[in-house]
Design an enzyme around this catalytic site. Structure first.
Site, PDB file in Angstrom:
ATOM      1  N   ASP A 165     -23.429  -8.647  38.421  1.00 37.52           N
ATOM      2  CA  ASP A 165     -23.239  -7.480  37.576  1.00 37.52           C
ATOM      3  C   ASP A 165     -23.390  -6.225  38.433  1.00 37.52           C
ATOM      4  OD1 ASP A 165     -22.852  -5.952  35.287  1.00 37.52           O
ATOM      5  OD2 ASP A 165     -24.912  -6.171  34.590  1.00 37.52           O
ATOM      6  N   ASP A 212     -23.668  -2.476  36.781  1.00 33.72           N
ATOM      7  CA  ASP A 212     -24.517  -1.508  36.075  1.00 33.72           C
ATOM      8  C   ASP A 212     -25.906  -2.096  35.845  1.00 33.72           C
ATOM      9  OD1 ASP A 212     -22.602   0.561  35.754  1.00 33.72           O
ATOM     10  OD2 ASP A 212     -21.685  -0.531  34.099  1.00 33.72           O
TER      11      ASP A 212
END
Length: 180
Positions: free
Chosen positions: A9, A11
């Site tokens: 991921d 963010d």
């Protein structure tokens, strides 16, 4: 345990808004050093993969090939292509979403800013049978300012108005992970 590759991921893992997360950067650099495959998988549809690549280079000092970036937008385009329901779409979203959909050959009926009329148009289209797709269910976006409203907030509003749940493409749903 040894993994064949990693889905990472962005963010809140590599950066939070404009703030770098050094531990995430160090992890990716170690993967690169060891030549272990990885793919950045993000629900954020505001940026194109090229914009993400530039952000990683300039903000996080990470050089990564374009093919290592897979966004919810790309997964949405892949999903729409699989569904084969025509090439006209109504998009409520940012540049990354709109440009990728247009680049994939779709005719995009769009507006620039979220307005009540946009929500009305989407609600009526869904009531008439349009497919309701959400790039991601994230209610908030982590930024340096704090948690801001995310795509999931708008999806919840439209779902309440139509009583039709959206097809969610992004994490934590399997569609984006299977496509990645």
């Amino acid at each position: 345990m040894t993994y064949k590759g990693y889905l990472i991921d962005l963010d809140g893992t590599i950066y939070k808004g404009k703030d770098r997360i050094p531990e995430g950067e160090a992890f990716v650099k170690e993967l690169q050093k060891r030549q272990i495959p990885y793919l950045f998988v993000t629900n954020n549809s505001m940026r194109t993969p090229e914009m993400v690549q530039e952000l990683l280079r300039n903000q996080c000092e990470l050089e990564t090939p374009l093919e290592t970036i897979y966004t919810a937008t790309l997964a949405t385009v892949d999903y729409m292509n699989d569904m084969n329901r025509g090439k006209t779409v109504y998009v409520i979203g940012e540049t990354g979403l709109k440009s990728a959909i247009a680049d994939a050959g779709y005719t995009v009926d769009e507006d620039r800013e979220v307005t009540y009329e946009m929500l009305v148009k989407a609600t009526l289209a869904i009531q008439k049978g349009a497919m309701f797709i959400g790039t991601n269910p994230d209610l908030n976006i982590p930024t340096e300012r704090g948690l801001l409203p995310g795509a999931g907030s708008l999806l919840a509003l439209i779902e309440a108005a139509t009583r039709v749940p959206p097809i969610i493409i992004g994490k934590p749903k399997a569609i984006i992970m299977n496509k990645a």
